[in-house]
Design a protein around this motif. Structure first.
Motif, mmCIF file in Angstrom:
data_model
loop_
_atom_site.group_PDB
_atom_site.id
_atom_site.type_symbol
_atom_site.label_atom_id
_atom_site.label_comp_id
_atom_site.label_asym_id
_atom_site.label_seq_id
_atom_site.Cartn_x
_atom_site.Cartn_y
_atom_site.Cartn_z
ATOM 1 N N PRO A 231 0.804 -1.217 0.000
ATOM 2 C CA PRO A 231 0.000 0.000 0.000
ATOM 3 C C PRO A 231 0.846 1.280 0.000
ATOM 4 C CG PRO A 231 0.202 -0.818 2.229
ATOM 5 C CD PRO A 231 0.958 -1.776 1.362
ATOM 6 N N TYR A 232 2.169 1.115 -0.177
ATOM 7 C CA TYR A 232 3.065 2.273 -0.072
ATOM 8 C C TYR A 232 2.726 3.366 -1.085
ATOM 9 C CZ TYR A 232 5.668 -0.797 2.974
ATOM 10 O OH TYR A 232 6.017 -1.632 4.005
ATOM 11 N N ILE B 187 -0.436 5.155 0.013
ATOM 12 C CA ILE B 187 -0.266 5.958 1.232
ATOM 13 C C ILE B 187 0.498 7.239 0.912
ATOM 14 C CG2 ILE B 187 0.812 6.031 3.526
ATOM 15 C CD1 ILE B 187 0.167 3.048 3.822
ATOM 16 N N GLY B 188 1.437 7.135 -0.008
ATOM 17 C CA GLY B 188 2.164 8.338 -0.423
ATOM 18 C C GLY B 188 3.177 8.790 0.611
ATOM 19 N N TRP C 69 3.862 9.846 3.462
ATOM 20 C CA TRP C 69 3.279 10.024 4.780
ATOM 21 C C TRP C 69 4.318 9.701 5.862
ATOM 22 C CZ3 TRP C 69 2.874 5.831 8.176
ATOM 23 C CH2 TRP C 69 2.126 6.048 9.347
ATOM 24 N N ARG C 70 4.288 10.439 6.942
ATOM 25 C CA ARG C 70 5.149 10.145 8.099
ATOM 26 C C ARG C 70 4.260 10.105 9.331
ATOM 27 N NH1 ARG C 70 7.661 9.451 4.205
ATOM 28 N NH2 ARG C 70 9.644 10.361 3.552
ATOM 29 N N ASN C 71 4.514 9.146 10.224
ATOM 30 C CA ASN C 71 3.743 9.143 11.465
ATOM 31 C C ASN C 71 4.299 10.215 12.392
ATOM 32 O OD1 ASN C 71 5.966 7.376 11.411
ATOM 33 N ND2 ASN C 71 5.325 6.327 13.252
ATOM 34 N N GLN D 264 7.188 14.333 19.531
ATOM 35 C CA GLN D 264 7.895 13.562 18.491
ATOM 36 C C GLN D 264 8.713 14.489 17.604
ATOM 37 O OE1 GLN D 264 6.254 9.335 17.879
ATOM 38 N NE2 GLN D 264 5.122 10.675 16.525
ATOM 39 N N ARG E 186 12.735 14.348 17.094
ATOM 40 C CA ARG E 186 13.321 14.096 15.777
ATOM 41 C C ARG E 186 14.222 15.244 15.304
ATOM 42 N NH1 ARG E 186 7.934 11.590 12.758
ATOM 43 N NH2 ARG E 186 7.868 9.693 14.015
ATOM 44 N N PRO F 92 5.805 6.364 1.956
ATOM 45 C CA PRO F 92 5.756 6.617 3.390
ATOM 46 C C PRO F 92 6.952 6.020 4.131
ATOM 47 C CG PRO F 92 4.339 4.772 2.849
ATOM 48 C CD PRO F 92 4.928 5.251 1.549
ATOM 49 N N PHE F 93 7.116 6.468 5.358
ATOM 50 C CA PHE F 93 8.079 5.837 6.261
ATOM 51 C C PHE F 93 7.368 5.653 7.599
ATOM 52 C CE2 PHE F 93 11.667 6.195 9.391
ATOM 53 C CZ PHE F 93 12.321 5.035 9.022
ATOM 54 N N LEU F 94 7.284 4.411 8.041
ATOM 55 C CA LEU F 94 6.662 4.122 9.334
ATOM 56 C C LEU F 94 7.785 4.058 10.362
ATOM 57 C CD1 LEU F 94 4.303 3.322 11.159
ATOM 58 C CD2 LEU F 94 4.643 0.951 10.437
ATOM 59 N N GLU F 95 7.896 5.130 11.124
ATOM 60 C CA GLU F 95 8.995 5.190 12.089
ATOM 61 C C GLU F 95 8.577 4.533 13.395
ATOM 62 O OE1 GLU F 95 11.039 8.858 12.350
ATOM 63 O OE2 GLU F 95 11.876 8.414 14.324
ATOM 64 N N PHE F 96 9.515 3.763 13.970
ATOM 65 C CA PHE F 96 9.258 3.075 15.232
ATOM 66 C C PHE F 96 9.828 3.877 16.394
ATOM 67 C CE2 PHE F 96 9.955 -0.776 12.388
ATOM 68 C CZ PHE F 96 8.620 -0.894 12.106
ATOM 69 N N ILE G 247 10.211 1.315 8.841
ATOM 70 C CA ILE G 247 10.048 0.574 7.595
ATOM 71 C C ILE G 247 9.750 1.574 6.481
ATOM 72 C CG2 ILE G 247 8.549 -1.031 6.327
ATOM 73 C CD1 ILE G 247 8.207 -2.613 8.863
ATOM 74 N N ILE H 12 1.244 6.101 18.256
ATOM 75 C CA ILE H 12 0.785 6.700 16.999
ATOM 76 C C ILE H 12 -0.442 7.550 17.277
ATOM 77 C CG2 ILE H 12 1.733 4.942 15.455
ATOM 78 C CD1 ILE H 12 -1.021 3.649 15.361
ATOM 79 N N ASP I 107 -3.568 8.154 12.451
ATOM 80 C CA ASP I 107 -2.542 7.505 11.613
ATOM 81 C C ASP I 107 -2.637 5.981 11.659
ATOM 82 O OD1 ASP I 107 -1.401 9.820 10.695
ATOM 83 O OD2 ASP I 107 0.194 9.875 12.203
ATOM 84 N N ASN J 49 -2.824 3.853 8.217
ATOM 85 C CA ASN J 49 -1.561 3.805 7.473
ATOM 86 C C ASN J 49 -0.540 2.921 8.189
ATOM 87 O OD1 ASN J 49 -2.543 5.416 5.477
ATOM 88 N ND2 ASN J 49 -1.474 7.278 6.132
ATOM 89 N N SER J 50 -0.469 3.086 9.508
ATOM 90 C CA SER J 50 0.515 2.296 10.266
ATOM 91 C C SER J 50 0.213 0.815 10.118
ATOM 92 C CB SER J 50 0.481 2.694 11.738
ATOM 93 O OG SER J 50 0.681 4.083 11.869
ATOM 94 N N GLY K 156 -1.555 -0.639 7.758
ATOM 95 C CA GLY K 156 -1.386 -1.058 6.361
ATOM 96 C C GLY K 156 0.056 -1.426 6.079
ATOM 97 N N ILE K 157 0.974 -0.588 6.525
ATOM 98 C CA ILE K 157 2.396 -0.866 6.317
ATOM 99 C C ILE K 157 2.810 -2.091 7.132
ATOM 100 C CG2 ILE K 157 4.735 0.022 6.709
ATOM 101 C CD1 ILE K 157 3.572 2.837 6.054
ATOM 102 N N ALA L 156 4.259 -5.399 5.503
ATOM 103 C CA ALA L 156 5.605 -5.838 5.878
ATOM 104 C C ALA L 156 5.584 -7.272 6.396
ATOM 105 C CB ALA L 156 6.182 -4.895 6.936
#
Lengths: 491, 166, 535
Positions: free
Chosen positions: A481-482, A485-486, A488-490, C33, C37, C69-73, C95, C504, C508, C511-512, C514-515, C519
């Motif tokens: 789904p990347y 989603i585009g 996007w950043r959490n 956050q 960062r 996107p980037f799913l940051e942990f 990820i 989160i 969000d 999206n979280s 979904g990724i 993954a």
């Protein structure tokens, strides 16, 4: 008809001759230098023979090797094309001596008409108008003195040369001697003959030439005129036929002068008589080209003839294939010379690999070329790689047609003058036929590329980017789904 | 900001960045967004696409230095380097040509002052029963030759030095 | 599947006060956050710039594919650890997509304390590598670290899950055929040297990159040898002589470009092909989650209102809709992926536990990943329920969870207390990912219950020893316990200690997840294998 032919040339003219020769059932033989081993004329011919020389040009100028090659495969005739040995009387003589028919005039005619000075004298004798001139033969100071008498401006050129090499315009007496010296130097360098001559320079002249065909027995016909006024540095860029806004009367007298001169020279085969036409309709003999011209296709389209076929038939039968009255001008034809060069950089020849070549639909435009995709364009040869020719009912339609065909023509990998040609054809002065040999210089500003609007720039850059495979991968192959989603950043 | 694609056109700098791929490919050209749709590869070098709904066809090819493009009857040559080449600093120092293995000099084809072109064989060496051509890494002039015919040398020995470039 | 009919009244004062409260929590999270960062002492920023280095997050952004996107942990890992922590535990993990490939990215954050390894740094990196192992995700390491923080070595070096585990995990990945790439921007000292050495591919930046078991100061101390970092373990040495690194790069940009091209060469993983339907946005506005979550941990809400705002089309196929109703079970789709969802609507009774265990088996039978939505105070207590065997029913639920082969995901929506945490797949039960909302609280029991219990114990202790029971003493025990519990129960404390993979923002969540689901499918499923269910 001949059974076989050797083409002592390369590039588009070699291909052009081979095509007609093949259609007439002749076995075709090409010659080539190593640098041209993959060139289209080599592939197109039935037989190809390699010439060995230090430089590619030297190979195509090596008359001995070429005649040996012709003998080795026992060809019946030899076509010299244009350039290289085409106007070399000694070569023509040697070919005939080897009992091979030379497709062109007799060697003595070449000698007479191919020399700028001799041909002018001959024309003068024949009563063809010639611009006042002086020939330099040894003494520079007497040349300068005589030249002053013509009045200014004066055109100085090499006595032995063709094309634009060694030419210069002298505007005043002060610079005459200096420029004459320079011209002599160039003449020596290009033609190994330092003789120069000067003539009255006509401002805003047009270049009109007449295609003639003779049987060597005093019979000559003409195939009307060609207008070749769009020139840069004395090199033709765009030619058309018929010449626009020429009265029927003037056309007839120019053609008649050409035929008259050729008859008196006992001319054999195809030739071209070139004239300068002044703004007040005076015309002067310029020179004669004793060969097939680059721009011959526009005559072919307007008169519905094949000039190469006519050359071969005339050479074989020693009879003219047509009567003068059978030759009719119909419609209008325009030719653009496609050159690998940088018009924005003083027309500097460009080199490289033709990475993409796409040509317009042959039903709409004729593309005579000696190039194909993947070919290397080197500095060894002339920068002209092909010609685009269109024919339509009238000049406007022909202009429109060839402009569209130019847009369709794609030559990527090496800089070319295609866009520049398009700008000439779209120029309003060209449309109004306000043309003369200084056209390109006079309209220089208007012929520069129009600056792109922001959106157009973006389109160009988007196309540039999307042609890149990695850019397309990033655009279209992102997994789901990347992609959805585009960016996007959490947060 | 992700890797951007950089171009020069008419002496102006441009950056092309993919902004999003979905639901519609959106690309930023110096920050202005354009929607690209229906990209089709008509033939190897011929493409069509819609930019903000408008159909555009273009011809495209690339060589080592530039992207060559033709669209709407205009030809463009855009200098372009891939990301790796574009991010490298100046060309590597290639003034000194070293042996990458020990061996024996078989022949020397140049001397101090010789003008050489990239790829010219400067020296032939023999190592482990194999003859290897040592070629010029770039165009230039030989400054000095440090080897002699039939002499042996060790790995990393300096064989030839070229005159430094400006 | 039918759409969940929401019963939320967005005009109600309760909704609006909830909204303000939870939106406030989300804003606080965002701010914290962001600071973790990006807020850096100027001297650290200047130091990196002086070395010609990019900020670590610039490297990350350049590495990722554009428009992805980037799913940051665990951005706030270490944030409540005092001196033992550092902002984001001085590393970045998450990820993302590089050259079309999903990867785990682990980057040292050299803009904070030189990227030194603190105890929680090690924990966060080990966790990121665990994620890579569990989900078979390739790893890109962005190396630039001063090395282990020596004063705390006892808390980061010796134990099973400490520093050595990073290299153990790297080796495990390699053994599993999962690829690793290291981009060496700065120093990789001591153990850090193994990061590129254990990677399949490594790129090192000329001038600034260096890899060595001991840096110049330690070498000088040990042998007296004086050597520069570049001569000791720089680009030329490692790419030309030692073979520790593979590709030299002139600049950080070039290193990233080479890295992207390396990943581009990799064979794409064949993912586990679970059922995927067309994606649909939720019918209800996800923003309404702020108005649904209560302001108080003790107040309840309907978990189906949450489900309605995170699943495709707000559509939900509910299983056993009228049995064990404190445990909501059913099927739905998230980003098209078919998932089974278990959510709490109150305390777990015997029937709710049995229903959940059965539903988990159904998901395994159907190859459907499971999402746990935790809002649980625990299992029901009392004589009646003990008599009904609440312990063995809870045991069955745990057996079902542990026996599952499908990927599990846990979202801490609100409370997570006591054995309820176990029964709803808490951290210890190896869900592939655990995410929390900012309102989340966690503990062995609620703070008040714990305080009451301990005050009561104190009272009985005093009474047994015949001492005088003063209310003041009992109040003090109560207050202290409550305070300690509340401090350690917050989502922030939990995430600081890496009990989850990050807090989160509720909006969000889709999206979280979904990724996370995408993954997880890089790992092929095993076979379900259950223990003994006590009937």
């Amino acid at each position: 008809m001949f059974k076989s032919i050797l083409i002592a040339n390369r590039g588009e003219i070699a291909c052009r001759v081979i095509r007609t020769a093949k259609s007439l059932g002749l076995r075709t033989v090409a010659v080539f230098h190593h640098a041209d081993r993959k060139a289209p004329h080599v592939n197109l011919a039935d037989v190809s023979i390699q010439l060995f020389a230090e430089t590619p040009t030297a190979a195509y100028l090596d008359s001995e090797q070429i005649i040996k090659a012709a003998q080795s495969v026992s060809v019946e005739c030899l076509h010299p094309g244009y350039g290289f040995l085409s106007e070399n009387a000694d070569f023509a003589k040697a070919v005939e001596a080897a009992r091979i028919a030379f497709i062109g005039p007799q060697s003595e005619v070449i000698k007479l008409m191919g020399d700028k000075i001799l041909s002018r004298e001959f024309a003068e004798k024949c009563g063809v108008p010639v611009a006042p001139s002086v020939t330099q033969d040894g003494d520079l100071s007497s040349f300068v003195k005589e030249a002053r008498k013509i009045g200014f401006p004066i055109l100085i050129k090499a006595a032995a040369g063709g094309g634009g090499k060694g030419m210069s315009i002298v505007h005043d007496a002060d610079s005459l001697e200096r420029l004459a010296k320079t011209a002599m130097g160039e003449a020596e360098r290009y033609f190994a003959d330092s003789r120069i001559y000067a003539e009255l320079y006509i401002e805003n002249p047009r270049h009109i030439e007449v295609q003639v065909l003779g049987d060597g027995e005093g019979n000559v016909i003409h195939l009307y005129e060609r207008e070749c006024s769009i020139q840069r540095r004395f090199q033709k860029v765009i030619e058309e036929s018929p010449a626009p806004s020429l009265s029927g009367e003037l056309r007839d007298s120019i053609c008649a002068a050409a035929v008259d001169l050729s008859k008196k020279a006992n001319y054999l085969n195809a030739g071209t008589v070139e004239f300068i036409l002044s703004p007040n309709d005076d015309f002067y003999f310029l020179e004669m080209n004793t060969r097939l011209q680059v721009e011959h296709p526009i005559t072919e389209l307007v008169c519905s003839v094949d000039l190469v076929e006519a050359q071969l038939r005339t050479a074989y039968t020693r009879k003219l294939p047509w009567l003068q009255k059978e030759i009719k001008q119909s419609g209008h034809a325009i030719e653009c010379r496609i050159c690998c060069e940088e018009p924005e950089n003083d027309f500097r020849p460009a080199t490289g690999i033709i990475k993409v070549l796409a040509t317009p639909n042959p039903d709409d435009a004729r593309f005579d070329s000696g190039i194909e995709q993947g070919q290397i364009i080197s500095a060894a040869f002339d920068s002209m790689v092909g010609k685009l020719i269109c024919h339509a009912e009238n000049r406007n339609l022909a202009t429109k047609k060839i402009t569209e065909a130019l847009d369709e023509l794609v030559l990527l990998g090496v800089s070319s003058n295609i866009d520049y040609l398009g700008r000439i054809l779209r120029n309003s002065n060209f449309a109004k036929a306000h043309i003369h040999t200084g056209f390109l210089t006079d309209n220089e500003g208007e012929l520069r590329p129009v600056e792109l609007a922001e959106d157009e720039v973006a389109c160009v850059l988007l196309a540039a980017s999307l042609g890149l495979k990695d850019f397309r991968t990033l655009s279209f192959d992102t997994p789901e789904p990347y992609a959805s989603i585009g960016e996007w950043r959490n947060l | 900001m992700s890797e951007s694609y950089k171009f020069n056109l008419d002496e102006k700098k441009y950056e092309v960045v993919i902004s999003k791929c979905h639901p519609e490919l959106t690309i930023l050209v110096n920050g202005t967004a354009f929607a690209v749709d229906d990209l089709t590869q008509i033939s190897e070098n011929h493409f069509s696409m819609r930019i903000n709904g408008q159909l555009k066809k273009f011809w495209w090819t690339q060589d080592e230095e530039a992207i060559h493009l033709r669209s709407d009857g205009r030809t463009y040559i855009l200098p372009y380097l891939d990301h790796i080449s574009a991010t490298q600093k100046v060309a590597k120092n290639e003034d000194i040509i070293k042996a990458n293995m020990p061996g024996l000099v078989v022949s020397i084809n140049c001397r101090a002052g010789s003008k050489v072109s990239a790829g010219d064989v400067l020296i032939v060496i023999e190592s482990m029963k194999m003859q290897i051509n040592i070629t010029a890494p770039r165009d230039g002039e030989v400054e000095s030759v440090h080897a002699e015919t039939n002499s042996a040398f060790q790995k990393n020995a300096e064989l030839i030095s070229l005159k430094a470039q400006e | 599947m039918s759409r969940i009919k929401s019963k939320i009244q967005t005009e109600s004062t309760e909704f609006q006060s909830n909204y303000i409260h939870n939106k406030g929590l989300a804003d606080e999270l965002r701010q914290e956050q962001h600071d973790a960062r990006y807020k850096r002492p100027q001297k650290d920023v200047d130091r990196l710039a002086a070395h010609g280095k990019m900020m670590p997050r610039e490297r990350l952004e350049k590495l990722l594919d554009p428009g992805t996107p980037f799913l940051e942990f665990s951005t706030l890992a270490g944030s409540r650890a005092g001196d033992a922590g550092s902002s984001g535990a001085s590393c970045i993990t998450g990820i993302g997509v590089v050259s079309g490939q999903e990867v785990v990215i682990i980057g040292n954050d050299s803009s904070i304390k030189g990227g030194a390894w603190y105890p929680l740094t090690v924990k966060k990196i080990v966790r990121a590598l665990d994620i890579a192992i569990e989900n078979r995700l390739p790893v890109v390491h962005l190396c630039d670290s001063a090395g282990g923080f020596l004063p705390l070595q006892s808390e980061l070096f010796p134990d099973r899950y400490m520093a050595g585990r990073m290299f153990r995990n790297q080796s495990t990945l390699s053994k599993m055929n999962v690829k690793q790439l290291a981009l060496v921007f700065g120093h990789c000292t001591a153990g850090g040297a193994y990061v590129p050495a254990l990677s399949d591919y490594s790129v090192i930046v000329k001038g600034t990159g260096a890899v060595f078991l001991a840096g110049p100061p330690l070498v000088k101390a040990a042998t007296g040898e004086i050597v520069t970092a570049d001569d000791l373990g720089g680009c030329d040495l490692h790419t030309q002589v030692s073979g520790v690194c593979d590709y030299p790069a002139d600049t950080e940009e070039e290193a990233i470009a080479i890295g992207r091209e390396i990943v581009e060469q990799w064979e794409k993983t064949t993912k586990w092909n679970i059922r995927k339907d067309a994606v649909e946005e939720p019918y209800y506005d996800v923003d309404e989650l702020y108005g649904i979550l209560p302001t108080d941990i003790k107040k309840s809400f309907d978990i189906k209102e949450v489900i309605a705002r995170i699943v495709d089309g707000s559509k939900f196929h509910e299983y056993q809709p009228v049995y064990g109703t404190t445990m909501v079970c059913g099927f739905a789709n998230i980003w098209g992926y078919k998932v089974g969802i278990l959510g709490n609507n109150g305390v777990i009774f015997n029937d709710s536990a049995l229903k959940a265990a059965h539903f988990i088996e159904l998901c395994n039978q159907n190859n459907t990943p499971i999402l746990f939505l935790q809002n649980v105070t625990g299992f029901m207590v009392g004589k009646e329920y003990e008599a009904k065997g609440i312990s063995k029913d809870g045991a069955k639920l745990i057996q079902a969870i542990v026996g599952s082969h499908v990927p599990k995901f846990t979202l801490m929506c609100h409370g997570s207390f006591g054995a309820g945490n176990y029964g709803m797949c808490g951290r210890a039960y190896d869900p592939r990912f655990v995410f929390s909302w900012p309102n989340h609280q966690i503990g062995i029991m609620g703070g008040e219950q714990a305080a009451k219990t301990l005050a009561d114990v104190k009272k009985r202790q005093l009474e047994r020893t015949g001492k005088k029971v003063e209310q003041k003493t009992l109040d003090k025990v109560y207050e202290e316990t409550l305070e300690a519990f509340q401090g350690q129960m917050s989502a922030y404390y939990a995430t600081s200690e890496l009990w989850d993979d990050g807090i989160i923002n509720p909006i969000d969540t889709r999206n979280s997840l979904g990724i996370a689901i995408s993954a997880s499918l890089n790992a092929q499923p095993g076979e379900p294998g259950y223990g003994i269910f006590r009937f």
